[in-house]
Motif scaffolding. Structure first.
Motif, PDB file in Angstrom:
ATOM      1  N   ALA A 263     -50.362  -8.019  49.246  1.00 35.78           N
ATOM      2  CA  ALA A 263     -49.459  -8.912  48.512  1.00 35.78           C
ATOM      3  C   ALA A 263     -48.058  -8.835  49.108  1.00 35.78           C
ATOM      4  CB  ALA A 263     -49.427  -8.521  47.032  1.00 35.78           C
ATOM      5  N   VAL A 264     -47.525  -9.988  49.478  1.00 40.33           N
ATOM      6  CA  VAL A 264     -46.138 -10.033  49.944  1.00 40.33           C
ATOM      7  C   VAL A 264     -45.298 -10.536  48.771  1.00 40.33           C
ATOM      8  CG1 VAL A 264     -44.595 -10.816  51.768  1.00 40.33           C
ATOM      9  CG2 VAL A 264     -47.058 -10.655  52.209  1.00 40.33           C
ATOM     10  N   ILE A 265     -44.474  -9.668  48.255  1.00 45.07           N
ATOM     11  CA  ILE A 265     -43.744  -9.936  47.006  1.00 45.07           C
ATOM     12  C   ILE A 265     -42.317 -10.393  47.314  1.00 45.07           C
ATOM     13  CG2 ILE A 265     -43.047  -8.942  44.773  1.00 45.07           C
ATOM     14  CD1 ILE A 265     -46.006  -8.627  45.161  1.00 45.07           C
ATOM     15  N   ASP A 302     -44.659 -15.065  45.462  1.00 44.90           N
ATOM     16  CA  ASP A 302     -45.517 -13.988  45.949  1.00 44.90           C
ATOM     17  C   ASP A 302     -46.752 -14.614  46.600  1.00 44.90           C
ATOM     18  OD1 ASP A 302     -43.681 -12.521  44.546  1.00 44.90           O
ATOM     19  OD2 ASP A 302     -45.028 -12.178  42.824  1.00 44.90           O
ATOM     20  N   ILE A 303     -47.144 -14.089  47.768  1.00 47.24           N
ATOM     21  CA  ILE A 303     -48.397 -14.543  48.386  1.00 47.24           C
ATOM     22  C   ILE A 303     -49.327 -13.344  48.517  1.00 47.24           C
ATOM     23  CG2 ILE A 303     -49.476 -15.475  50.479  1.00 47.24           C
ATOM     24  CD1 ILE A 303     -47.025 -17.140  50.958  1.00 47.24           C
ATOM     25  N   SER A 304     -50.525 -13.460  47.927  1.00 45.57           N
ATOM     26  CA  SER A 304     -51.527 -12.393  48.047  1.00 45.57           C
ATOM     27  C   SER A 304     -52.731 -12.946  48.804  1.00 45.57           C
ATOM     28  CB  SER A 304     -52.024 -11.923  46.679  1.00 45.57           C
ATOM     29  OG  SER A 304     -50.959 -11.722  45.802  1.00 45.57           O
ATOM     30  N   PHE A 305     -53.397 -12.079  49.532  1.00 41.76           N
ATOM     31  CA  PHE A 305     -54.638 -12.498  50.212  1.00 41.76           C
ATOM     32  C   PHE A 305     -55.470 -11.255  50.490  1.00 41.76           C
ATOM     33  CE2 PHE A 305     -53.245 -10.897  54.292  1.00 41.76           C
ATOM     34  CZ  PHE A 305     -51.860 -10.986  54.211  1.00 41.76           C
ATOM     35  N   THR A 306     -56.746 -11.471  50.806  1.00 44.87           N
ATOM     36  CA  THR A 306     -57.598 -10.339  51.153  1.00 44.87           C
ATOM     37  C   THR A 306     -58.001 -10.430  52.625  1.00 44.87           C
ATOM     38  OG1 THR A 306     -59.616 -11.489  50.505  1.00 44.87           O
ATOM     39  CG2 THR A 306     -58.561 -10.127  48.836  1.00 44.87           C
ATOM     40  N   CYS A 322     -43.129 -10.458  61.692  1.00 43.46           N
ATOM     41  CA  CYS A 322     -42.970 -11.910  61.580  1.00 43.46           C
ATOM     42  C   CYS A 322     -41.775 -12.287  60.698  1.00 43.46           C
ATOM     43  CB  CYS A 322     -44.282 -12.478  61.037  1.00 43.46           C
ATOM     44  SG  CYS A 322     -44.234 -14.197  60.608  1.00 43.46           S
ATOM     45  N   PHE A 323     -41.530 -11.481  59.668  1.00 39.39           N
ATOM     46  CA  PHE A 323     -40.437 -11.790  58.746  1.00 39.39           C
ATOM     47  C   PHE A 323     -39.361 -10.714  58.796  1.00 39.39           C
ATOM     48  CE2 PHE A 323     -44.027 -14.084  56.985  1.00 39.39           C
ATOM     49  CZ  PHE A 323     -43.460 -15.303  56.624  1.00 39.39           C
ATOM     50  N   PRO A 324     -38.096 -11.089  58.872  1.00 39.91           N
ATOM     51  CA  PRO A 324     -37.036 -10.078  58.770  1.00 39.91           C
ATOM     52  C   PRO A 324     -37.088  -9.434  57.381  1.00 39.91           C
ATOM     53  CG  PRO A 324     -36.134 -12.303  58.731  1.00 39.91           C
ATOM     54  CD  PRO A 324     -37.576 -12.444  59.057  1.00 39.91           C
ATOM     55  N   LYS A 325     -36.712  -8.196  57.323  1.00 40.31           N
ATOM     56  CA  LYS A 325     -36.788  -7.407  56.086  1.00 40.31           C
ATOM     57  C   LYS A 325     -36.119  -8.106  54.906  1.00 40.31           C
ATOM     58  CE  LYS A 325     -38.074  -3.860  53.848  1.00 40.31           C
ATOM     59  NZ  LYS A 325     -38.233  -4.868  52.802  1.00 40.31           N
ATOM     60  N   SER A 326     -35.123  -8.931  55.220  1.00 35.11           N
ATOM     61  CA  SER A 326     -34.361  -9.608  54.158  1.00 35.11           C
ATOM     62  C   SER A 326     -35.112 -10.782  53.542  1.00 35.11           C
ATOM     63  CB  SER A 326     -33.039 -10.101  54.735  1.00 35.11           C
ATOM     64  OG  SER A 326     -33.322 -10.954  55.845  1.00 35.11           O
ATOM     65  N   ASP A 327     -36.194 -11.216  54.194  1.00 39.65           N
ATOM     66  CA  ASP A 327     -36.913 -12.408  53.723  1.00 39.65           C
ATOM     67  C   ASP A 327     -37.878 -12.134  52.577  1.00 39.65           C
ATOM     68  OD1 ASP A 327     -35.601 -13.861  55.600  1.00 39.65           O
ATOM     69  OD2 ASP A 327     -37.399 -14.859  56.389  1.00 39.65           O
ATOM     70  N   TYR A 328     -38.194 -10.857  52.315  1.00 40.61           N
ATOM     71  CA  TYR A 328     -39.121 -10.548  51.226  1.00 40.61           C
ATOM     72  C   TYR A 328     -38.707  -9.231  50.582  1.00 40.61           C
ATOM     73  CZ  TYR A 328     -41.158  -7.404  54.688  1.00 40.61           C
ATOM     74  OH  TYR A 328     -41.332  -6.408  55.618  1.00 40.61           O
ATOM     75  N   LYS A 329     -39.283  -8.970  49.431  1.00 40.61           N
ATOM     76  CA  LYS A 329     -38.915  -7.760  48.702  1.00 40.61           C
ATOM     77  C   LYS A 329     -39.754  -6.573  49.127  1.00 40.61           C
ATOM     78  CE  LYS A 329     -38.180  -6.342  43.948  1.00 40.61           C
ATOM     79  NZ  LYS A 329     -39.039  -6.522  42.765  1.00 40.61           N
ATOM     80  N   LYS A 330     -41.091  -6.739  49.066  1.00 38.73           N
ATOM     81  CA  LYS A 330     -41.964  -5.644  49.506  1.00 38.73           C
ATOM     82  C   LYS A 330     -43.367  -6.142  49.815  1.00 38.73           C
ATOM     83  CE  LYS A 330     -43.464  -4.232  44.901  1.00 38.73           C
ATOM     84  NZ  LYS A 330     -44.045  -3.172  44.084  1.00 38.73           N
ATOM     85  N   ILE A 331     -44.131  -5.284  50.482  1.00 35.04           N
ATOM     86  CA  ILE A 331     -45.536  -5.600  50.770  1.00 35.04           C
ATOM     87  C   ILE A 331     -46.420  -4.556  50.098  1.00 35.04           C
ATOM     88  CG2 ILE A 331     -47.287  -5.894  52.572  1.00 35.04           C
ATOM     89  CD1 ILE A 331     -45.029  -6.576  54.521  1.00 35.04           C
TER      90      ILE A 331
END
Lengths: 402, 402
Positions: A263-265, A302-306, A322-331
């Motif tokens: 999950a990318v939160i 949030d995007i989740s996948f398996t 692929c994403f700079p740390k600032s673009d998302y909260k956590k994985i």
């Protein structure tokens, strides 16, 4: 009748088993049928060859690995021809060169392009049983290739298609295709028939007595498959386009524990984010299964996948690149999950099947983490520890034991 | 320089030895040479495959045996390519199909007919070390064949001839060709050079570091051979047409204990008897060595000859079938005999060599049972128990240690 029979590695694992296979083939031969046998390498011999190679070179050339591994099937087919010879039946072994099995040149995972049938037909006309190495091919420069996972099944189906065989029998260590894995569901029942599409959904879901590549090929060329045991004479399960009885609402329950939920939160909620994410993963050949996108708080989502468990860590690394740390909260990464699916060709014309499945989950107190559906399949992601309970609940809900 | 190097089964018997061979090949490669390597199957793997087959079928089809056995070399060559890859040198393995090595279709004992060199040349041009399976070929129907005893040496020499190689190195577990077997003659000396004909006489006589088929082929195509050890850097023995020094009177002493003397006593002394006898044996492919005919008593004659030990009993049976019991008195079979030979290209122009040999036998008190000579060889048949004594006597007589 021209019958193609495929036996896996355990079926030819020792002398007694080799003679057992020979006996079964000769029975059908003596009834006047033409017999083509496809064999895998004996028992653990492929694993032993891989070990031998890794000891020499931890990351050997794929070409040389194929050169090495294909000796395994050549040993099986020659020994089988000797066994049949001992039993008084003329038999000849052929490797991928001799057939010839033309493939692409992608070592370790080649695709079949064309099969010459002249040699096989010629030998059959002389009333020989023809024994062919599964799993292997040759590219246009005469390099040896292998077909990857499920390769011998694919060889058998492709031969059956090319030879216009009357039957293609895949022998395995189970009696056929079951409504659920009998190790977990006590009253699981063997199916007499199943459609290609149902089988495809099941094999993709890891219920795999058959690899989906071989089922896809069987569907494409209309090759009727029979999955049956090499250890007894039971009838097995027929895989074909149309089934005689009314389409089953649900044919079976399948489970895949080899799944990880990522999950990318807190991703920025802007166009193209999902594209960037999944495009990056696709570039590294990482297969995505269920995808869920939900709107988060404060203009984020949030995007989740398996994904399969063994590529999960790689997938996380790719996302971080692929994403700079600032673009998302956590994985988040969750490995103790299982995909539970019901499959049935009759499902598409029957609303309410999915709802019944969710009800079964509710009844046994199992929480659903994600949902995915196709025309003939409903999949839910659940905690791995609830697998057995959930399987039985669904199996009962759809009365699959009857 | 284009160098063909051949290594036997013991030289590639385990990981350390495989890397040892790889290292030796790479040394020459790094000097700018083109390297073609011919390998046998690893250590005892051929024996293991034969055992596997015999367990299934005590008299398996020769075609299927070849199909089975040829997997052994394919394992060796692919592992060698991986080892070289690990050492950072591009290498590619090729089997008999891929080369292609065209042979007759006599399974188990095929003859090479033609070798395509395009593929090998192409790989060499890309600066790859090319590793070829020894011992094997394909017939015109794409069946796999094997070349029989000494097959890998033959593959190496044939490749050297077809590629017009600058050198053909046969690696073995001894340092080269000796004046006598060092196990029996303490001061035996390694020869620097030897002619094809001398080598042929020696290998026929069982002194065989090289099989005579490969030497015959080397002579025919003018391929200069080097026999040397895979275990050290010693120079080895060069086998070629002309040798630089004056022709040695005697190059070496060879012994063959694998001989049986058969004597047919009291045959009717009439024309055609010898023809009938040896014609019958030839029909069953029994090779005759020394022949002696002596006039017996009362209008009869005795015919004695030697054969290899393992066909001696068969030879006796054939004679018994060929002649009615009334045509001869009895058949004697003597197995405890040895053939002792001296070989030397200078012998033909030096009378008295044979006499010196007989003198040596007399001096050490060894009785000569039969005598046979060629242009460059003198052979005597003696009691096997006197072998060592006789060898040393001859070795001293011709001062071979100097």
């Amino acid at each position: 009748m021209l019958i193609v029979k495929k036996f896996g590695g355990t079926s030819v694992g020792n002398k007694e088993r080799i003679f057992n296979v020979a006996r079964r083939c000769i029975e059908d031969y003596r009834k006047g049928n033409d017999i083509v046998v496809v064999l895998s390498a004996m028992g653990k011999s492929t694993d032993e060859l891989i070990e031998l190679a890794r000891d020499i070179n931890p990351s050997p050339s794929k070409r040389e690995m194929d050169m090495l591994l294909t000796t395994g099937e050549q040993v099986s087919v020659s020994l089988m021809a000797m066994a049949m010879g001992f039993m008084g039946v003329p038999a000849i072994s052929l490797n991928a060169f001799q057939v010839a099995m033309h493939t692409t040149h992608r070592y370790g995972n080649a695709r079949l392009k064309r099969i010459d049938t002249d040699r096989i037909r010629n030998e059959l006309e002389q009333r020989k049983i023809v024994i062919v190495t599964g799993f292997q091919g040759v590219d246009k420069y005469d390099n040896i290739t292998t077909l990857g996972r499920g390769g011998s099944d694919t060889t058998a189906v492709a031969l059956a298609a090319a030879l216009h065989a009357d039957a293609c029998e895949i022998y395995t260590d189970v009696d056929g295709v079951y409504t659920a894995d009998p190790r977990y569901v006590k009253n699981a029942r063997k199916l007499d028939e199943i459609t290609y599409d149902e089988m495809l959904e099941l094999s993709t879901l890891g219920a795999g007595v058959l690899h989906n590549r071989s089922v896809e090929m069987a569907k494409k060329y209309g090759v009727q498959l029979v999955v049956r045991s090499s250890l007894n004479e039971n009838e097995g399960t027929i895989v074909r386009e149309e089934i005689n009885m009314e389409k089953m609402l649900v044919s079976g329950v399948a489970v895949d524990k080899n799944a990880t939920r990522i999950a990318v939160i807190g991703l920025k909620d802007e166009p193209g984010v999902a594209f960037r994410l999944f495009n990056a993963l696709a570039k590294y050949n990482i297969n995505i299964d269920i995808i869920l996108q939900s709107v988060g708080r404060d203009g984020t989502k949030d995007i989740s996948f398996t994904v399969e468990e063994d590529v999960a860590d790689e997938a996380v690394t790719i996302i971080q690149k692929c994403f700079p740390k600032s673009d998302y909260k956590k994985i988040d990464e969750e490995k103790d999950v299982a995909k539970l699916s019901i499959v049935g060709a009759g499902m598409s014309s029957n609303p309410g099947v999915a709802a019944s499945m969710f009800e079964a989950m509710y009844d046994c107190g199992v929480n659903i983490k994600m949902i995915s559906t196709s025309e003939i399949r409903v999949t839910v992601l659940i905690d791995e520890k609830h697998t057995e309970k959930a399987m039985n609940a669904v199996h009962d809900k759809f009365s699959l034991a009857d």
